[in-house]
Design an enzyme around this catalytic site. Structure first.
Site, PDB file in Angstrom:
ATOM      1  CB  ILE A  89      51.255  41.597  27.446  1.00 47.44           C
ATOM      2  CG1 ILE A  89      50.375  40.413  27.030  1.00 47.44           C
ATOM      3  CG2 ILE A  89      52.716  41.190  27.560  1.00 47.44           C
ATOM      4  CD1 ILE A  89      50.643  39.916  25.634  1.00 47.44           C
ATOM      5  CG  HIS A 106      46.194  31.275  32.683  1.00 46.93           C
ATOM      6  ND1 HIS A 106      45.944  32.329  31.828  1.00 46.93           N
ATOM      7  CD2 HIS A 106      45.962  30.140  31.961  1.00 46.93           C
ATOM      8  CE1 HIS A 106      45.598  31.852  30.637  1.00 46.93           C
ATOM      9  NE2 HIS A 106      45.593  30.529  30.699  1.00 46.93           N
ATOM     10  CB  VAL A 142      52.362  35.788  27.529  1.00 49.10           C
ATOM     11  CG1 VAL A 142      50.909  35.713  27.981  1.00 49.10           C
ATOM     12  CG2 VAL A 142      52.719  37.217  27.151  1.00 49.10           C
TER      13      VAL A 142
HETATM   14  C1  GRF Z   1      40.235  34.562  36.635  1.00 48.86           C
HETATM   15  O1  GRF Z   1      39.588  33.414  36.172  1.00 48.86           O
HETATM   16  C2  GRF Z   1      41.704  34.534  36.328  1.00 48.86           C
HETATM   17  O2  GRF Z   1      42.227  33.233  36.303  1.00 48.86           O
HETATM   18  C3  GRF Z   1      41.775  35.139  34.954  1.00 48.86           C
HETATM   19  O3  GRF Z   1      40.789  36.141  34.971  1.00 48.86           O
HETATM   20  C4  GRF Z   1      39.773  35.815  35.919  1.00 48.86           C
HETATM   21  C5  GRF Z   1      39.616  36.979  36.862  1.00 48.86           C
HETATM   22  O4  GRF Z   1      38.524  36.821  37.703  1.00 48.86           O
HETATM   23  N1  GRF Z   1      43.109  35.606  34.663  1.00 48.86           N
HETATM   24  P1  GRF Z   1      38.151  37.919  38.785  1.00 48.86           P
HETATM   25  O5  GRF Z   1      38.095  39.252  38.075  1.00 48.86           O
HETATM   26  O6  GRF Z   1      39.181  37.878  39.864  1.00 48.86           O
HETATM   27  O7  GRF Z   1      36.798  37.504  39.274  1.00 48.86           O
END
Ligand code: GRF
Length: 192
Positions: A89, A106, A142
């Site tokens: 965070i 996300h 967040v």
């Molecule tokens: C993704 O699914 C994103 O939404 C989440 O963490 C993951 C990261 O994936 N916050 P990557 O490392 O870009 O493959």
């Protein structure tokens, strides 16, 4: 043509979003990580993007860590910060220094399954039929900043976390670049 904006990526994981941005030609000028052993860090080293390592154990507090990371990104002329699988965070000072210029991806349809790194597991366990991903502006709350884009993904009867996450990530790889374009267009029109 991709948006003419200097991007700093914050990442802690595999780095598929980082790789996608680079392969699409975005100007990723810096990658910062809190996990020097992660896939995103390895990719940055491979393609020679400046990599900043900000492991929490090197700093007395998260504020100190973020102050160092902020300075490092500013020196590199970063205009837009993209959180792509960053699992920390951000402190208030960091968020205000880049106010409106930090976005996060996300893996759920926010506000559902906000917070934490296990949104896909929670969606599957909850039995939702539809989930997806969200790109939003980062604020102090967040996973609750203004939503820029979302994409829906159907949950299939025999889904596993891995299979569902893979289909969600395919959508992330589409909407994260689109969101960067939106932010870049908005800041260009504000400048005019
Ligand atoms: C993704 O699914 C994103 O939404 C989440 O963490 C993951 C990261 O994936 N916050 P990557 O490392 O870009 O493959």
């Amino acid at each position: 043509m991709t948006a003419d904006v200097r991007i700093g990526v914050l990442a802690s994981g595999r780095g598929s979003n980082l790789r996608n941005l680079v392969e699409r030609g975005y100007d990723v000028v810096a990658v910062a990580t809190n996990r020097p052993g992660c896939g995103a860090a390895a990719f940055a080293r491979d393609v020679r993007i400046p990599l900043g390592e900000f492991s929490q154990r090197r700093f007395g507090s998260s504020e100190e860590r973020d102050a160092a990371m902020l300075e490092w990104l500013l020196v590199r002329g970063v205009e837009l910060v993209v959180n792509a699988g960053y699992d920390r965070i951000l402190s208030h000072a960091f968020v205000s220094a880049f106010a409106g210029r930090i976005i996060n991806v996300h893996p759920s349809l926010l506000p559902a399954f906000a917070g934490g790194m296990d949104a896909v597991e929670r969606a599957l366990a909850h039995g939702v039929k539809l989930t997806g991903c969200t790109v939003h502006v980062v604020t102090d709350d967040v996973d609750a900043g203004p939503i820029l884009l979302q994409a829906a993904v159907r949950v299939l009867p025999d889904d596993t976390v891995e299979r569902l996450h893979a289909r969600i990530q395919a959508e992330e790889h589409r909407i994260l670049p689109e969101a960067i374009e939106l932010i870049a267009q908005a800041s260009t029109s504000l400048r005019q």
